[in-house]
Design an enzyme around this catalytic site. Sequence first.
Site, mmCIF file in Angstrom:
data_model
loop_
_atom_site.group_PDB
_atom_site.id
_atom_site.type_symbol
_atom_site.label_atom_id
_atom_site.label_comp_id
_atom_site.label_asym_id
_atom_site.label_seq_id
_atom_site.Cartn_x
_atom_site.Cartn_y
_atom_site.Cartn_z
ATOM 1 N N ARG A 122 17.331 -6.815 21.510
ATOM 2 C CA ARG A 122 18.516 -5.952 21.371
ATOM 3 C C ARG A 122 18.992 -5.987 19.914
ATOM 4 N NH1 ARG A 122 21.542 -5.989 27.251
ATOM 5 N NH2 ARG A 122 20.341 -4.194 27.930
ATOM 6 N N GLN A 127 17.207 -0.008 19.448
ATOM 7 C CA GLN A 127 18.119 0.586 20.440
ATOM 8 C C GLN A 127 17.497 1.786 21.148
ATOM 9 O OE1 GLN A 127 21.716 1.255 18.144
ATOM 10 N NE2 GLN A 127 22.808 -0.265 19.336
ATOM 11 N N ASP A 130 15.276 0.817 24.126
ATOM 12 C CA ASP A 130 15.847 -0.118 25.093
ATOM 13 C C ASP A 130 15.827 0.483 26.502
ATOM 14 O OD1 ASP A 130 17.361 -1.859 26.566
ATOM 15 O OD2 ASP A 130 18.991 -2.035 25.112
ATOM 16 N N SER A 133 18.742 -0.515 28.979
ATOM 17 C CA SER A 133 19.999 0.232 28.807
ATOM 18 C C SER A 133 19.878 1.657 29.319
ATOM 19 C CB SER A 133 20.406 0.257 27.330
ATOM 20 O OG SER A 133 20.772 -1.041 26.914
ATOM 21 N N TYR A 230 24.148 -11.373 26.355
ATOM 22 C CA TYR A 230 24.129 -11.431 27.821
ATOM 23 C C TYR A 230 25.209 -12.389 28.314
ATOM 24 C CZ TYR A 230 19.586 -9.111 27.672
ATOM 25 O OH TYR A 230 18.577 -8.210 27.463
#
Length: 379
Positions: A122, A127, A130, A133, A230
Site C-alpha cells: 500500500r 494505488q 490495489d 481496495s 491495517y
Amino acid sequence: MRIAVLSETDPAEPRVAAIPETVKKYKALGADVTVQAGAGAKAGIPDSEFEAVGATIAPDAGHAAGDADIVLRVRRPAAAELAGLKRGALVIGIMDPYGHEAELKGLADAGVSAIAMELMPRITRAQVMDVLSSQANLAGYRAVVDGAAVYGRALPMMMTAAGTVPAARIFVMGAGVAGLQAIATARRLGAVVTATDVRPAAKEQVESLGAKFIAVEDEEFKQAETAGGYAKEMSAEYRRKQAELVASHIAKQDIVITTALIPGRPAPKLVTADMVAAMKPGSVLVDLAVERGGNVEGAKADEIVETPNGAKIVAYANVPGRLAATSSSLYARNLYAFVETLVDKASKSLAVKWDDELVKATCLTRDGAVVHPNFQPKA
C-alpha cells in the site's frame, strides 16, 4: 509477448481478468492477446467485444494459455489447469495464499511465477494496482444495497400525507475501504449512520462522511494501527469493553454491516449470538467477512439466516462478484497497471525486474520454488 485471459473454473466466480479497454491497451504494448471463449460472459462481455479490439478467441484454456507468457486470472488456477501452462509463465491473479501451502507447492512445481495481486504494497505508486481496495469498495456499496433489499422498510425519512416514515438506523463495523463506502452509500440513501473501527485515524474519516463514531477511546485505542495501515489485534480487555458498548448500540439498529478482515487470519467475531438475539424483529445483519469465517455468529455463506427473534443475517461469499461487470472493469485496470510495469516499451517484450519492490512483495513462486518469505515452507 503473449497474454492469455482465462475463464474462471469456480462456478461462483463471475468476474473476468480483462475487459475490451485493457485488451486494447495490452495490444498497444505489443502483446498478442488470447481470450478463452466465454471468459467474460457472466460479466456481460461477449466474445465479439474482445474480438473487436483485436483479441483472438480460443475454444478452451489449453489453447488460450499453452504458449502464453502472461496468464491473467481472477482467482488462483486449480491444480488440473497447471499442466496446461508454459513453464516460466507469469500467472497473475488473487491467489489467496494463506493456509494453502499445497496449492502454492503445486504452482511452484508447475514452474510458473505466481503473482498475488492482493499482496500489493500500500504505497502511492501502487494505488492504481490495489485490488483489495477496488473490490472492497464495491463490496461496501453492495452490502448496503443487499441489506436494504432484505430490510422490509424504507431507508430515508419520508414526510407524507399519511404520516412520517422514520429514517433507518445503519451501523457499520469496520471503517476500511468497504466500511467507508458502506457509510457513504447508506448516507446517500438517507439512513442515520453510525460506525466503529479500532483504528483512531478512522474516526475523522467516518465523521467526514456524516456518520457518528462509536468506540471506547482509551490509550490502547490511540495506538491501534499497524505501519501498513491495517487494524491491530486488540487485547482481550479492550475487546470486552468495546463489545459492551457495541452490544447496547446494536440493539437499537435496523441494519448492521460488518466489514472486519485481517489478511491471513480468521475474521474476528464482532457480533455474538446474544447481540443478534437483542436486535428487533425485521432487522438485518450483512456480514462481508463470511469467506474467512464471518464477523457475525450464525452467519452461513450464501444464505440469508432468519434468527428466532426475527432478525436476518445476510452473508454472500463473493460480494464483488455480485457486481460482476463493474468489479471486472476495476480489477482489469488494476492488472493492466501492474503488467505495464513488467514490459519493456522499446522492445515491446516482457522484462520483469525481479528486484522491484512491487514484484518482490507479490511474487509467490519462481523457478520451481516458493520464494515469498511469508510462505516459504518451514525447514
